[in-house]
Design a protein around this motif. Sequence first.
Motif, PDB file in Angstrom:
ATOM      1  N   ARG A  27       0.701  -1.171   0.091  1.00 26.59           N
ATOM      2  CA  ARG A  27      -0.179   0.109  -0.009  1.00 26.59           C
ATOM      3  C   ARG A  27       0.838   1.251   0.172  1.00 26.59           C
ATOM      4  O   ARG A  27       0.559   2.231  -0.724  1.00 26.59           O
ATOM      5  N   ALA A  28       1.932   1.293   0.857  1.00 26.62           N
ATOM      6  CA  ALA A  28       2.709   2.480   0.798  1.00 26.62           C
ATOM      7  C   ALA A  28       3.400   2.831  -0.480  1.00 26.62           C
ATOM      8  O   ALA A  28       3.642   3.903  -1.118  1.00 26.62           O
ATOM      9  N   LEU A  29       3.999   1.430  -1.175  1.00 25.10           N
ATOM     10  CA  LEU A  29       4.432   1.755  -2.527  1.00 25.10           C
ATOM     11  C   LEU A  29       3.361   2.028  -3.619  1.00 25.10           C
ATOM     12  O   LEU A  29       4.005   3.149  -4.447  1.00 25.10           O
ATOM     13  N   CYS A  30       2.326   1.549  -3.380  1.00 23.88           N
ATOM     14  CA  CYS A  30       1.158   2.192  -4.223  1.00 23.88           C
ATOM     15  C   CYS A  30       0.935   3.784  -4.129  1.00 23.88           C
ATOM     16  O   CYS A  30       0.713   4.558  -5.047  1.00 23.88           O
ATOM     17  N   GLU A  31       0.878   4.043  -2.973  1.00 29.11           N
ATOM     18  CA  GLU A  31       0.501   5.526  -2.498  1.00 29.11           C
ATOM     19  C   GLU A  31       1.590   6.278  -3.263  1.00 29.11           C
ATOM     20  O   GLU A  31       1.311   7.335  -3.741  1.00 29.11           O
ATOM     21  N   GLU A  32       2.905   5.890  -3.222  1.00 23.46           N
ATOM     22  CA  GLU A  32       3.830   6.862  -3.823  1.00 23.46           C
ATOM     23  C   GLU A  32       3.971   6.708  -5.038  1.00 23.46           C
ATOM     24  O   GLU A  32       4.500   7.847  -5.602  1.00 23.46           O
ATOM     25  N   ASN A  33       3.996   5.575  -5.770  1.00 19.54           N
ATOM     26  CA  ASN A  33       4.101   5.536  -7.191  1.00 19.54           C
ATOM     27  C   ASN A  33       2.977   5.181  -8.174  1.00 19.54           C
ATOM     28  O   ASN A  33       3.116   5.760  -9.154  1.00 19.54           O
ATOM     29  N   PHE A  34       2.087   4.624  -7.678  1.00 18.97           N
ATOM     30  CA  PHE A  34       1.018   4.296  -8.698  1.00 18.97           C
ATOM     31  C   PHE A  34      -0.346   4.330  -8.170  1.00 18.97           C
ATOM     32  O   PHE A  34      -1.188   3.277  -8.715  1.00 18.97           O
ATOM     33  N   LYS A  35      -0.726   5.184  -7.595  1.00 18.02           N
ATOM     34  CA  LYS A  35      -1.937   5.343  -6.964  1.00 18.02           C
ATOM     35  C   LYS A  35      -3.102   5.481  -7.778  1.00 18.02           C
ATOM     36  O   LYS A  35      -2.965   6.024  -8.832  1.00 18.02           O
TER      37      LYS A  35
ATOM     38  N   ALA B 239       7.243  -9.519  -7.329  1.00 13.90           N
ATOM     39  CA  ALA B 239       7.562 -10.271  -6.044  1.00 13.90           C
ATOM     40  C   ALA B 239       6.248  -9.606  -5.080  1.00 13.90           C
ATOM     41  O   ALA B 239       5.879 -10.476  -4.346  1.00 13.90           O
ATOM     42  N   ILE B 240       6.455  -8.345  -5.038  1.00 12.48           N
ATOM     43  CA  ILE B 240       5.306  -7.536  -4.020  1.00 12.48           C
ATOM     44  C   ILE B 240       4.393  -6.944  -4.661  1.00 12.48           C
ATOM     45  O   ILE B 240       3.344  -6.479  -3.905  1.00 12.48           O
ATOM     46  N   GLY B 241       4.477  -6.327  -5.741  1.00 12.31           N
ATOM     47  CA  GLY B 241       3.598  -5.642  -6.579  1.00 12.31           C
ATOM     48  C   GLY B 241       4.086  -4.245  -7.216  1.00 12.31           C
ATOM     49  O   GLY B 241       3.238  -3.728  -7.675  1.00 12.31           O
ATOM     50  N   ARG B 242       5.252  -3.962  -6.950  1.00 13.32           N
ATOM     51  CA  ARG B 242       5.985  -2.692  -7.086  1.00 13.32           C
ATOM     52  C   ARG B 242       6.120  -2.710  -8.585  1.00 13.32           C
ATOM     53  O   ARG B 242       5.737  -1.702  -9.247  1.00 13.32           O
ATOM     54  N   ARG B 243       7.021  -3.326  -9.199  1.00 15.12           N
ATOM     55  CA  ARG B 243       7.200  -3.460 -10.700  1.00 15.12           C
ATOM     56  C   ARG B 243       6.053  -3.786 -11.642  1.00 15.12           C
ATOM     57  O   ARG B 243       5.761  -3.258 -12.803  1.00 15.12           O
ATOM     58  N   SER B 244       5.158  -4.546 -11.024  1.00 15.58           N
ATOM     59  CA  SER B 244       3.892  -5.021 -12.067  1.00 15.58           C
ATOM     60  C   SER B 244       2.965  -3.600 -11.672  1.00 15.58           C
ATOM     61  O   SER B 244       2.209  -3.337 -12.553  1.00 15.58           O
ATOM     62  N   GLY B 245       3.160  -2.705 -10.528  1.00 11.35           N
ATOM     63  CA  GLY B 245       2.403  -1.631 -10.472  1.00 11.35           C
ATOM     64  C   GLY B 245       2.808  -0.653 -11.405  1.00 11.35           C
ATOM     65  O   GLY B 245       1.815   0.158 -12.292  1.00 11.35           O
ATOM     66  N   PHE B 246       4.073  -0.340 -11.591  1.00 12.85           N
ATOM     67  CA  PHE B 246       4.601   0.492 -12.638  1.00 12.85           C
ATOM     68  C   PHE B 246       4.263   0.026 -14.037  1.00 12.85           C
ATOM     69  O   PHE B 246       3.880   0.829 -14.992  1.00 12.85           O
ATOM     70  N   PHE B 247       4.252  -1.283 -14.411  1.00 10.03           N
ATOM     71  CA  PHE B 247       3.781  -1.834 -15.683  1.00 10.03           C
ATOM     72  C   PHE B 247       2.280  -1.576 -15.909  1.00 10.03           C
ATOM     73  O   PHE B 247       1.948  -1.102 -16.879  1.00 10.03           O
ATOM     74  N   THR B 248       1.415  -1.884 -14.777  1.00 10.36           N
ATOM     75  CA  THR B 248      -0.019  -1.412 -15.156  1.00 10.36           C
ATOM     76  C   THR B 248      -0.124   0.118 -15.340  1.00 10.36           C
ATOM     77  O   THR B 248      -0.941   0.313 -16.283  1.00 10.36           O
ATOM     78  N   LYS B 249       0.629   0.886 -14.615  1.00  7.49           N
ATOM     79  CA  LYS B 249       0.380   2.211 -14.799  1.00  7.49           C
ATOM     80  C   LYS B 249       0.781   2.731 -16.202  1.00  7.49           C
ATOM     81  O   LYS B 249       0.144   3.327 -16.878  1.00  7.49           O
ATOM     82  N   LYS B 250       1.686   2.064 -16.706  1.00 11.68           N
ATOM     83  CA  LYS B 250       2.321   2.445 -18.122  1.00 11.68           C
ATOM     84  C   LYS B 250       1.319   2.274 -19.035  1.00 11.68           C
ATOM     85  O   LYS B 250       1.076   2.783 -20.066  1.00 11.68           O
ATOM     86  N   ILE B 251       0.817   0.716 -18.957  1.00 10.12           N
ATOM     87  CA  ILE B 251       0.035   0.642 -19.862  1.00 10.12           C
ATOM     88  C   ILE B 251      -1.407   1.210 -19.997  1.00 10.12           C
ATOM     89  O   ILE B 251      -1.862   1.483 -21.114  1.00 10.12           O
ATOM     90  N   LEU B 252      -1.849   1.857 -18.742  1.00 11.96           N
ATOM     91  CA  LEU B 252      -2.921   2.554 -18.669  1.00 11.96           C
ATOM     92  C   LEU B 252      -2.958   4.048 -19.231  1.00 11.96           C
ATOM     93  O   LEU B 252      -3.773   4.295 -19.912  1.00 11.96           O
ATOM     94  N   GLU B 253      -1.624   4.478 -18.975  1.00 16.12           N
ATOM     95  CA  GLU B 253      -1.379   5.619 -19.676  1.00 16.12           C
ATOM     96  C   GLU B 253      -1.301   5.713 -21.083  1.00 16.12           C
ATOM     97  O   GLU B 253      -1.546   6.708 -21.934  1.00 16.12           O
ATOM     98  N   ARG B 254      -1.012   4.401 -21.604  1.00 15.50           N
ATOM     99  CA  ARG B 254      -0.975   4.514 -23.272  1.00 15.50           C
ATOM    100  C   ARG B 254      -2.555   4.371 -23.753  1.00 15.50           C
ATOM    101  O   ARG B 254      -2.522   4.545 -25.076  1.00 15.50           O
TER     102      ARG B 254
END
Length: 181
Positions: free
Chosen positions: A31-39, A106-121
Motif C-alpha cells: 500500500r505504501a509503494l502504491c500510494e507513492e508510485n502508482f496510486k 514479488a510484491i507488486g511494485r514492478r507490476s504496478g509500474f507496468f500497469t500504470k504504463k499500460i493504462l497511460e498508453r
Amino acid sequence: MAVMSTEAGQQGGVCEMTDEEKRERLLRTYRALCEENFKGVPEISSEELLQILTHPCADVRASVVLVDCRSEAEQSVSIFPGAVTMIEAEQNLEKYKQVELIPYCAIGRRSGFFTKKILERNLGIKIRNHVGGILDWSHVKGPLVDPNTQQEIQRVHAGGAYHLKHLPSFGNLEILLPQES
C-alpha cells in the motif's frame, strides 16, 4: 542461489510474527509503494485471482492473462500457471484486448509500474495489478509452476533477502534467493 525451506526456517527458533501478521505487514508495504508510485491503478487481490484461476468454467479461467514482471532469474524458479513475460505482453498488446491482463512481481511494485504504463498508453486494455505479488500469493497457497514443464511445484524466488520477512512459515515452500557475492 541460496535455498531454504519454510519448514526448516521454523525449526531453528522462535517465530516472531504469525503468518497473518506477516501478510498484514506485506500488504501495508505494498500500500505504501502504491500510494507513492502508482496510486489509483486497478487492483486484484490474491483471493480474487485464485478464484478466477480455479474456477470450474474454462471461459472464466481464460478471461485473464497473467504477466510476470519479475527478472529472468526469478522467473526461472517458478511462475504463476500460464504466465507470459512482461516483454511478451508488451510486444503483443493487441492480442490481449479480449482478456484482462494481471501483472505480478514479488510484491507488486514492478507490476504496478507496468500497469500504470499500460493504462497511460490508453490502448483499451483491461488490466489490474496483483496486490502483494508472489509473496502474497504464497500466503493464499496459490499454485506455482515450473516455467519449463508447467508442473506444479512448491518453490519460489523471494526477490531478495529483504522479502524473506514477508513469506509465510507454513508448509514446505522452498525459497530461493540470489547468491551474495
